[in-house]
Design an enzyme around this catalytic site. Structure first.
Site, mmCIF file in Angstrom:
data_model
loop_
_atom_site.group_PDB
_atom_site.id
_atom_site.type_symbol
_atom_site.label_atom_id
_atom_site.label_comp_id
_atom_site.label_asym_id
_atom_site.label_seq_id
_atom_site.Cartn_x
_atom_site.Cartn_y
_atom_site.Cartn_z
ATOM 1 N N ASP A 45 0.845 -1.193 0.000
ATOM 2 C CA ASP A 45 0.000 0.000 0.000
ATOM 3 C C ASP A 45 0.882 1.246 0.000
ATOM 4 O O ASP A 45 1.586 1.503 0.991
ATOM 5 C CB ASP A 45 -0.894 -0.035 1.248
ATOM 6 C CG ASP A 45 -2.035 0.958 1.171
ATOM 7 O OD1 ASP A 45 -1.921 1.952 0.423
ATOM 8 O OD2 ASP A 45 -3.039 0.744 1.869
ATOM 9 N N ASP A 46 0.871 1.983 -1.086
ATOM 10 C CA ASP A 46 1.660 3.223 -1.213
ATOM 11 C C ASP A 46 3.149 2.950 -1.386
ATOM 12 O O ASP A 46 3.979 3.810 -1.073
ATOM 13 C CB ASP A 46 1.462 4.169 -0.012
ATOM 14 C CG ASP A 46 0.042 4.679 0.143
ATOM 15 O OD1 ASP A 46 -0.826 4.277 -0.639
ATOM 16 O OD2 ASP A 46 -0.189 5.483 1.064
ATOM 17 N N CYS A 85 -6.068 4.500 -2.980
ATOM 18 C CA CYS A 85 -6.386 3.113 -2.591
ATOM 19 C C CYS A 85 -7.676 2.532 -3.179
ATOM 20 O O CYS A 85 -7.643 1.548 -3.919
ATOM 21 C CB CYS A 85 -6.470 3.013 -1.080
ATOM 22 S SG CYS A 85 -4.941 3.414 -0.217
ATOM 23 N N ARG A 89 -8.044 -0.623 -5.980
ATOM 24 C CA ARG A 89 -8.426 -1.982 -5.579
ATOM 25 C C ARG A 89 -9.664 -2.454 -6.335
ATOM 26 O O ARG A 89 -9.795 -3.628 -6.701
ATOM 27 C CB ARG A 89 -8.679 -2.018 -4.073
ATOM 28 C CG ARG A 89 -7.388 -1.921 -3.298
ATOM 29 C CD ARG A 89 -7.559 -1.176 -1.984
ATOM 30 N NE ARG A 89 -6.262 -0.669 -1.565
ATOM 31 C CZ ARG A 89 -5.425 -1.333 -0.790
ATOM 32 N NH1 ARG A 89 -5.759 -2.509 -0.314
ATOM 33 N NH2 ARG A 89 -4.245 -0.817 -0.489
ATOM 34 N N LYS A 142 -5.946 -5.549 3.710
ATOM 35 C CA LYS A 142 -6.838 -4.384 3.722
ATOM 36 C C LYS A 142 -7.835 -4.435 2.562
ATOM 37 O O LYS A 142 -7.442 -4.579 1.409
ATOM 38 C CB LYS A 142 -5.965 -3.129 3.642
ATOM 39 C CG LYS A 142 -6.696 -1.845 3.320
ATOM 40 C CD LYS A 142 -5.719 -0.676 3.351
ATOM 41 C CE LYS A 142 -6.188 0.486 2.499
ATOM 42 N NZ LYS A 142 -5.243 1.609 2.489
ATOM 43 N N HIS A 144 -10.936 -2.057 1.918
ATOM 44 C CA HIS A 144 -11.142 -0.676 1.473
ATOM 45 C C HIS A 144 -12.095 -0.521 0.290
ATOM 46 O O HIS A 144 -11.930 0.364 -0.566
ATOM 47 C CB HIS A 144 -9.797 0.010 1.158
ATOM 48 C CG HIS A 144 -9.824 1.473 1.495
ATOM 49 N ND1 HIS A 144 -8.750 2.334 1.295
ATOM 50 C CD2 HIS A 144 -10.817 2.235 2.023
ATOM 51 C CE1 HIS A 144 -9.076 3.539 1.686
ATOM 52 N NE2 HIS A 144 -10.316 3.509 2.135
ATOM 53 N N SER A 167 -8.267 2.129 5.548
ATOM 54 C CA SER A 167 -6.853 2.436 5.749
ATOM 55 C C SER A 167 -6.490 2.458 7.236
ATOM 56 O O SER A 167 -7.325 2.719 8.103
ATOM 57 C CB SER A 167 -6.505 3.782 5.106
ATOM 58 O OG SER A 167 -6.577 3.666 3.707
ATOM 59 N N HIS A 242 1.563 2.179 4.031
ATOM 60 C CA HIS A 242 0.700 3.359 4.190
ATOM 61 C C HIS A 242 0.974 3.983 5.557
ATOM 62 O O HIS A 242 1.071 3.276 6.567
ATOM 63 C CB HIS A 242 -0.754 2.874 4.089
ATOM 64 C CG HIS A 242 -1.787 3.944 3.969
ATOM 65 N ND1 HIS A 242 -2.095 4.786 5.013
ATOM 66 C CD2 HIS A 242 -2.601 4.295 2.939
ATOM 67 C CE1 HIS A 242 -3.058 5.613 4.621
ATOM 68 N NE2 HIS A 242 -3.382 5.343 3.368
ATOM 69 N N ASP A 294 -0.627 -0.554 -4.755
ATOM 70 C CA ASP A 294 -1.937 -0.001 -5.120
ATOM 71 C C ASP A 294 -1.851 1.423 -5.650
ATOM 72 O O ASP A 294 -2.795 1.932 -6.247
ATOM 73 C CB ASP A 294 -2.916 -0.065 -3.938
ATOM 74 C CG ASP A 294 -2.572 0.920 -2.832
ATOM 75 O OD1 ASP A 294 -1.389 1.283 -2.678
ATOM 76 O OD2 ASP A 294 -3.500 1.342 -2.112
ATOM 77 N N ASN A 295 -0.727 2.085 -5.404
ATOM 78 C CA ASN A 295 -0.492 3.450 -5.942
ATOM 79 C C ASN A 295 0.915 3.857 -5.521
ATOM 80 O O ASN A 295 1.592 3.130 -4.787
ATOM 81 C CB ASN A 295 -1.542 4.465 -5.437
ATOM 82 C CG ASN A 295 -1.726 4.484 -3.942
ATOM 83 O OD1 ASN A 295 -2.746 4.039 -3.425
ATOM 84 N ND2 ASN A 295 -0.742 4.989 -3.210
ATOM 85 N N LYS A 315 1.803 9.475 -5.032
ATOM 86 C CA LYS A 315 0.399 9.150 -4.715
ATOM 87 C C LYS A 315 -0.542 10.330 -4.929
ATOM 88 O O LYS A 315 -0.215 11.463 -4.578
ATOM 89 C CB LYS A 315 0.328 8.707 -3.250
ATOM 90 C CG LYS A 315 -1.070 8.431 -2.733
ATOM 91 C CD LYS A 315 -1.042 7.949 -1.292
ATOM 92 C CE LYS A 315 -2.462 7.727 -0.767
ATOM 93 N NZ LYS A 315 -2.454 7.132 0.587
#
Ligand code: MG
Length: 475
Positions: A45-46, A85, A89, A142, A144, A167, A242, A294-295, A315
């Protein structure tokens, strides 16, 4: 149950053979192993494009991910479908640009704990598609995509879920007088009232985030061992790196890159544990493992964020650093080791995986993901020619081949540049200038016209749902 799985395996094996005969370029080699392959998709994540050793980070140590890169296929133009996010997803799991399913907002970028909506029930997730083919399906991490009961992973095709609903920095419970930014840099577990879920039950609240990566890893290993005798799909969306960053005692202070490096090295360890579990179970040659993010990196958190390497920004933005991320595909004995410059999107995993297991994608709705098999198996040119870059439901940029145009540029989270609309659009040559520094619109008007025309075709084809992220609070 065992009987139906066996029947199904025969059916899928037959399906693969037919597929091989009918359209050779899209079929895996005959040595793909016994029965339908298992699918493991791991996302961080991130995590930024430049955060792994195999993508050029000089000192964060990622030996297990680097091994995936050496033994598998490493993508240099692999994208998350969105720069934040929830929409990213949604696209990964449905194979559709997130606008189609309403997974965007005009005022809100992602789902929050007061969101009233979630991924609509009519959407078909990869878990549902594979579940229909008798795969066991699990999500460890996660979600989300909506925290209310009717939107949980267990209502979207997953047999099993262990993880958090949104998150790790949501559900603020900060002490009076504590600045947000201070809390993010000096986090305590109870600053965020995030629940840890198993299926539809709350296990603890707040989740102990220091051991979340380790517990998720144990859960993933157990899932693999429990399902070693049947085809399975394991989706493992880590909640780290994240912000706020948490790491277990075993990894705290271990890297030379501060706590961000510690967190990435723990995720790398986790990937190693998953691969070791597959090898112990004798499944590594019949399992596709994908690793991506995811980003891009959340740059406003400085050294507590990652890096997009030579790519611009991070991001939230539609510069390359916001959406181009690592993409590693590992399947020993089936995928030739290598590096590809073809364009791929996480959204393509839906279509690619369904093709790999001999299924068919839903025919009753637009599916935007393409089957990346020709790239995976070296049988043909990459099927993805374009990439659409959306922010808050608005098309900011568009790539076709080597060229990318920006209709709008804008920084994020208080960082420059301010929103600027471009007419004519900016034009970058991503092959010659992956850092997006030199606008060529005036010099190459023919290239500009071609990309703009492709963007207009995309726009005309895009059916949009209601912006569901904007549905928040009391109704
Ligand atoms: Mg993210």
């Amino acid at each position: 149950m065992a009987r139906s799985v066996q029947t199904h395996r025969l059916a899928v094996t037959a399906g693969l053979a037919l597929l091989a005969a009918a359209c050779a370029p899209a079929a895996p080699p005959a040595s793909a192993g016994d029965g339908p392959p298992n699918i493991v998709i791991i996302t961080a994540d991130d995590l930024g494009y430049g955060d792994l050793g195999s993508y050029g980070h000089p000192n964060i140590r990622t030996p297990h991910l680097d091994r995936m890169a050496e033994e598998g296929l490493r993508w240099t133009s692999f994208y998350a479908q969105a720069p934040v996010c929830s929409p990213s997803r949604a696209a990964l799991l449905t194979g559709r640009v997130h606008l189609r399913s309403g997974m965007f907002g005009r005022r809100t970028a992602v789902f929050f704990p007061d969101s009233r909506a979630g991924l609509p029930a009519e959407e078909i997730t990869l878990a549902e598609a594979l579940g229909d083919l008798d795969y066991a399906t699990g999500i460890i991490g996660k979600w989300h995509l909506g925290h209310l009961p009717e939107y949980l992973p267990t209502r979207h095709g997953f047999d099993y879920w262990f993880g958090i609903p949104y998150s790790n920095d949501m559900d603020w419970n900060l002490p009076d007088g504590l600045e947000n930014r201070t809390a993010y840099f000096e986090p305590e577990i109870d600053y965020w009232h995030v629940p840890l879920m198993r299926n539809e039950a709350e296990l603890e609240r707040p989740a102990d985030q220091t051991i979340l990566t380790r517990r998720s890893t144990e859960e993933a290993v157990a899932f693999i061992e429990d399902h070693r005798d049947e085809p399975f799909f394991l989706y493992m969306p880590h909640s780290m790196p994240h912000m706020p960053l948490f790491v277990s005692d075993q990894f705290r202070g271990r890297s030379t890159a501060g706590i961000y490096g510690d967190v990435i090295e723990e995720i790398d360890w986790s990937v190693g544990q998953v691969i070791a579990a597959l090898e112990r179970a004798g499944l590594s040659e019949n399992t596709l493992v994908v690793f991506t993010s995811d980003n891009g990196p959340w740059l406003s958190y400085r050294t507590h964020a990652g890096t997009s390497g030579l790519l611009r920004d991070g991001k939230g933005t539609t510069f390359e650093g916001g959406m181009r991320v690592p993409g590693l595909f590992w399947w020993p004995g089936t995928l030739e080791p290598g590096v590809t410059q073809e364009i791929g999107s996480a959204m393509d995993l839906f279509t690619t995986v369904i093709a790999l297991v001999g299924g068919s994608v839903p025919a009753d709705r637009p599916i935007d993901g393409v089957d990346l098999s020709p790239v995976l198996f070296g049988t043909g040119p990459g099927p993805r020619e374009t990439m659409a870059y959306y922010r808050m439901g608005e098309l900011y940029a568009f790539r076709r081949g080597r060229y990318k145009v920006h209709f709008v540029t804008e920084g994020r989270y208080g960082l420059p540049p301010p929103r600027t609309d471009h007419d004519p659009p900016l034009l970058y040559d991503l092959d010659e200038d992956p850092a997006e520094r030199y606008d060529l619109a005036a010099e190459r008007p023919e290239a500009l016209a071609v990309v703009v025309a492709a963007a207009e075709r995309h726009r005309a084809d895009m059916t949009m749902g209601e912006p569901l992220f904007d549905s928040r609070g009391e109704q």
